[in-house]
Design a protein around this motif. Structure first.
Motif, mmCIF file in Angstrom:
data_model
loop_
_atom_site.group_PDB
_atom_site.id
_atom_site.type_symbol
_atom_site.label_atom_id
_atom_site.label_comp_id
_atom_site.label_asym_id
_atom_site.label_seq_id
_atom_site.Cartn_x
_atom_site.Cartn_y
_atom_site.Cartn_z
ATOM 1 N N THR A 296 0.808 -1.217 0.000
ATOM 2 C CA THR A 296 0.000 0.000 0.000
ATOM 3 C C THR A 296 0.840 1.266 0.000
ATOM 4 O O THR A 296 0.428 2.290 -0.538
ATOM 5 C CB THR A 296 -0.934 0.014 1.223
ATOM 6 O OG1 THR A 296 -0.151 0.061 2.415
ATOM 7 C CG2 THR A 296 -1.811 -1.235 1.244
ATOM 8 N N GLY A 297 2.012 1.240 0.649
ATOM 9 C CA GLY A 297 2.868 2.417 0.705
ATOM 10 C C GLY A 297 2.316 3.534 1.573
ATOM 11 O O GLY A 297 2.888 4.616 1.649
ATOM 12 N N ALA A 298 1.199 3.288 2.236
ATOM 13 C CA ALA A 298 0.568 4.306 3.083
ATOM 14 C C ALA A 298 -0.333 3.594 4.077
ATOM 15 O O ALA A 298 -0.325 2.375 4.161
ATOM 16 C CB ALA A 298 -0.227 5.286 2.223
ATOM 17 N N CYS A 299 -1.098 4.358 4.804
ATOM 18 C CA CYS A 299 -2.000 3.789 5.803
ATOM 19 C C CYS A 299 -2.826 2.665 5.180
ATOM 20 O O CYS A 299 -3.450 2.869 4.135
ATOM 21 C CB CYS A 299 -2.916 4.886 6.323
ATOM 22 S SG CYS A 299 -4.011 4.355 7.641
ATOM 23 N N PRO A 300 -2.829 1.488 5.773
ATOM 24 C CA PRO A 300 -3.484 0.344 5.118
ATOM 25 C C PRO A 300 -4.952 0.553 4.787
ATOM 26 O O PRO A 300 -5.414 0.101 3.733
ATOM 27 C CB PRO A 300 -3.315 -0.777 6.153
ATOM 28 C CG PRO A 300 -2.107 -0.400 6.931
ATOM 29 C CD PRO A 300 -2.143 1.100 7.011
ATOM 30 N N HIS A 301 -5.691 1.255 5.671
ATOM 31 C CA HIS A 301 -7.117 1.342 5.362
ATOM 32 C C HIS A 301 -7.397 2.238 4.163
ATOM 33 O O HIS A 301 -8.478 2.179 3.583
ATOM 34 C CB HIS A 301 -7.947 1.745 6.587
ATOM 35 C CG HIS A 301 -7.708 3.116 7.115
ATOM 36 N ND1 HIS A 301 -7.648 3.375 8.464
ATOM 37 C CD2 HIS A 301 -7.518 4.309 6.516
ATOM 38 C CE1 HIS A 301 -7.462 4.672 8.668
ATOM 39 N NE2 HIS A 301 -7.371 5.247 7.502
ATOM 40 N N THR A 302 -6.420 3.069 3.764
ATOM 41 C CA THR A 302 -6.600 3.854 2.551
ATOM 42 C C THR A 302 -6.813 2.949 1.347
ATOM 43 O O THR A 302 -7.672 3.205 0.497
ATOM 44 C CB THR A 302 -5.375 4.761 2.311
ATOM 45 O OG1 THR A 302 -5.235 5.650 3.413
ATOM 46 C CG2 THR A 302 -5.519 5.555 1.025
ATOM 47 N N ALA A 303 -6.046 1.863 1.278
ATOM 48 C CA ALA A 303 -6.095 0.971 0.108
ATOM 49 C C ALA A 303 -7.280 0.023 0.130
ATOM 50 O O ALA A 303 -7.583 -0.590 -0.894
ATOM 51 C CB ALA A 303 -4.802 0.163 0.028
ATOM 52 N N ILE A 304 -7.958 -0.108 1.269
ATOM 53 C CA ILE A 304 -9.130 -0.986 1.293
ATOM 54 C C ILE A 304 -10.438 -0.202 1.354
ATOM 55 O O ILE A 304 -11.504 -0.768 1.137
ATOM 56 C CB ILE A 304 -9.083 -1.977 2.479
ATOM 57 C CG1 ILE A 304 -9.104 -1.247 3.818
ATOM 58 C CG2 ILE A 304 -7.875 -2.895 2.353
ATOM 59 C CD1 ILE A 304 -9.331 -2.139 5.024
ATOM 60 N N ARG A 305 -10.349 1.101 1.601
ATOM 61 C CA ARG A 305 -11.570 1.893 1.755
ATOM 62 C C ARG A 305 -11.634 3.091 0.826
ATOM 63 O O ARG A 305 -12.677 3.354 0.218
ATOM 64 C CB ARG A 305 -11.699 2.376 3.199
ATOM 65 C CG ARG A 305 -13.013 3.093 3.485
ATOM 66 C CD ARG A 305 -13.073 3.556 4.922
ATOM 67 N NE ARG A 305 -12.068 4.567 5.223
ATOM 68 C CZ ARG A 305 -11.558 4.760 6.439
ATOM 69 N NH1 ARG A 305 -11.936 4.004 7.446
ATOM 70 N NH2 ARG A 305 -10.659 5.710 6.633
ATOM 71 N N ASP A 306 -10.536 3.829 0.678
ATOM 72 C CA ASP A 306 -10.598 5.107 -0.027
ATOM 73 C C ASP A 306 -10.201 4.988 -1.496
ATOM 74 O O ASP A 306 -10.979 5.329 -2.380
ATOM 75 C CB ASP A 306 -9.715 6.133 0.678
ATOM 76 C CG ASP A 306 -10.147 6.349 2.123
ATOM 77 O OD1 ASP A 306 -11.357 6.371 2.372
ATOM 78 O OD2 ASP A 306 -9.269 6.469 2.996
ATOM 79 N N ASP A 307 -8.984 4.540 -1.754
ATOM 80 C CA ASP A 307 -8.542 4.291 -3.124
ATOM 81 C C ASP A 307 -8.303 2.799 -3.258
ATOM 82 O O ASP A 307 -7.214 2.298 -2.965
ATOM 83 C CB ASP A 307 -7.271 5.071 -3.443
ATOM 84 C CG ASP A 307 -6.793 4.826 -4.872
ATOM 85 O OD1 ASP A 307 -7.471 4.091 -5.618
ATOM 86 O OD2 ASP A 307 -5.737 5.374 -5.238
ATOM 87 N N ILE A 308 -9.312 2.075 -3.712
ATOM 88 C CA ILE A 308 -9.268 0.610 -3.732
ATOM 89 C C ILE A 308 -8.689 0.060 -5.029
ATOM 90 O O ILE A 308 -8.686 -1.153 -5.237
ATOM 91 C CB ILE A 308 -10.669 0.015 -3.521
ATOM 92 C CG1 ILE A 308 -11.606 0.418 -4.672
ATOM 93 C CG2 ILE A 308 -11.235 0.449 -2.177
ATOM 94 C CD1 ILE A 308 -12.942 -0.298 -4.656
ATOM 95 N N SER A 309 -8.163 0.922 -5.898
ATOM 96 C CA SER A 309 -7.807 0.507 -7.253
ATOM 97 C C SER A 309 -6.784 -0.625 -7.271
ATOM 98 O O SER A 309 -6.925 -1.590 -8.045
ATOM 99 C CB SER A 309 -7.295 1.699 -8.060
ATOM 100 O OG SER A 309 -6.223 2.343 -7.395
ATOM 101 N N ALA A 310 -5.741 -0.550 -6.436
ATOM 102 C CA ALA A 310 -4.709 -1.589 -6.454
ATOM 103 C C ALA A 310 -5.275 -2.933 -5.990
ATOM 104 O O ALA A 310 -4.990 -3.979 -6.576
ATOM 105 C CB ALA A 310 -3.534 -1.180 -5.575
ATOM 106 N N ASN A 311 -6.088 -2.892 -4.942
ATOM 107 C CA ASN A 311 -6.693 -4.126 -4.460
ATOM 108 C C ASN A 311 -7.705 -4.685 -5.452
ATOM 109 O O ASN A 311 -7.763 -5.896 -5.678
ATOM 110 C CB ASN A 311 -7.363 -3.892 -3.106
ATOM 111 C CG ASN A 311 -6.421 -4.130 -1.955
ATOM 112 O OD1 ASN A 311 -6.033 -5.256 -1.675
ATOM 113 N ND2 ASN A 311 -6.032 -3.057 -1.285
#
Length: 231
Positions: free
Chosen positions: A90-105
């Motif tokens: 994620t390179g940042a706060c984990p919940h950003t990648a699962i809630r805010d910008d989900i594109s990578a996931n």
């Protein structure tokens, strides 16, 4: 009293992705697992894979901030064939990648779906270690599991949080440690019920055979519901 954080902590994506793939087949059910560092998320994913892999076609996406350590653990444990396990840094706060910008996931999930094909039943998306505020976007997962452990304190259910109060399943893990850390499982159960209303709670100890059974049974039930959704 049950606390509803739906308005206090709005989710950017409010609708689950279409259950139908472009070719008309049903996509895999997506279940997210979140919770604080050390609560047992990766161990729960591993236990679920072992419990369900003979009956279901499963894939896993893990999240870490700067490493792929959780995916590497699952690969070492050989819980699934390597092509069924992938990771996101994620390179940042984990919940950003699962809630805010989900594109990578979302890309990782869809790549697994393309690789494995229409027979894929279930994708488990494990968040990186976070705090009690972590929630998943409904655009990424269909259901979310929130995992806490008794060593974190038996007051966690009473204090509440978006993860504790709104997750589709709350897992209270490492119950075998309760006598050693002074946690009262009875009070945790009562407080969780007060916070969550009718939402289910599972107690687990992954050090015993069958310790993940309550979560595995819940996953089976969600998959049975999913297969009844028209496409």
């Amino acid at each position: 009293m049950h606390l509803d954080h739906a308005e206090t902590y709005p989710q950017r994506h409010t609708h689950s992705a279409d259950p139908q793939r472009p070719d008309g087949t049903r996509r895999a059910l997506r279940i997210g697992l979140g919770g604080p560092v050390g609560s047992g998320k990766t161990a729960t994913v591993a236990a679920l894979c072992r419990a369900l892999r003979d009956e279901l076609s499963i894939a896993v996406v893990t999240n870490d901030i700067y490493t792929r350590e959780d995916a590497a653990f699952l690969l070492r444990e050989a819980v699934l064939p390597p092509e069924r396990i992938t990771s996101v840094e994620t390179g940042a706060c984990p919940h950003t990648a699962i809630r805010d910008d989900i594109s990578a996931n979302l890309e990782a999930v869809e790549d697994l779906q393309e690789t494995i094909g229409a027979g894929l039943d279930l994708v488990l998306v494990e968040s990186g270690g976070d705090n009690l505020t972590a929630t998943f976007s409904k655009g990424l997962v269909d259901h979310q599991v929130f995992i806490i452990d008794v060593a974190g304190g038996d007051d966690i259910p009473r204090k509440g949080s978006p993860g504790v109060t709104t997750a589709d399943l709350l897992v209270i893990n490492k119950t075998d440690l309760a006598p050693y850390v002074g946690s009262d499982l009875g009070s945790m159960a009562r407080d969780a019920a007060a916070q969550r209303g009718r939402l289910p709670v599972a107690f687990t100890t992954l050090k015993t055979e069958g310790g993940v059974k309550p979560v595995a049974d819940w996953v089976r039930a969600r998959l049975a519901d999913w297969t009844r959704v028209p496409v």
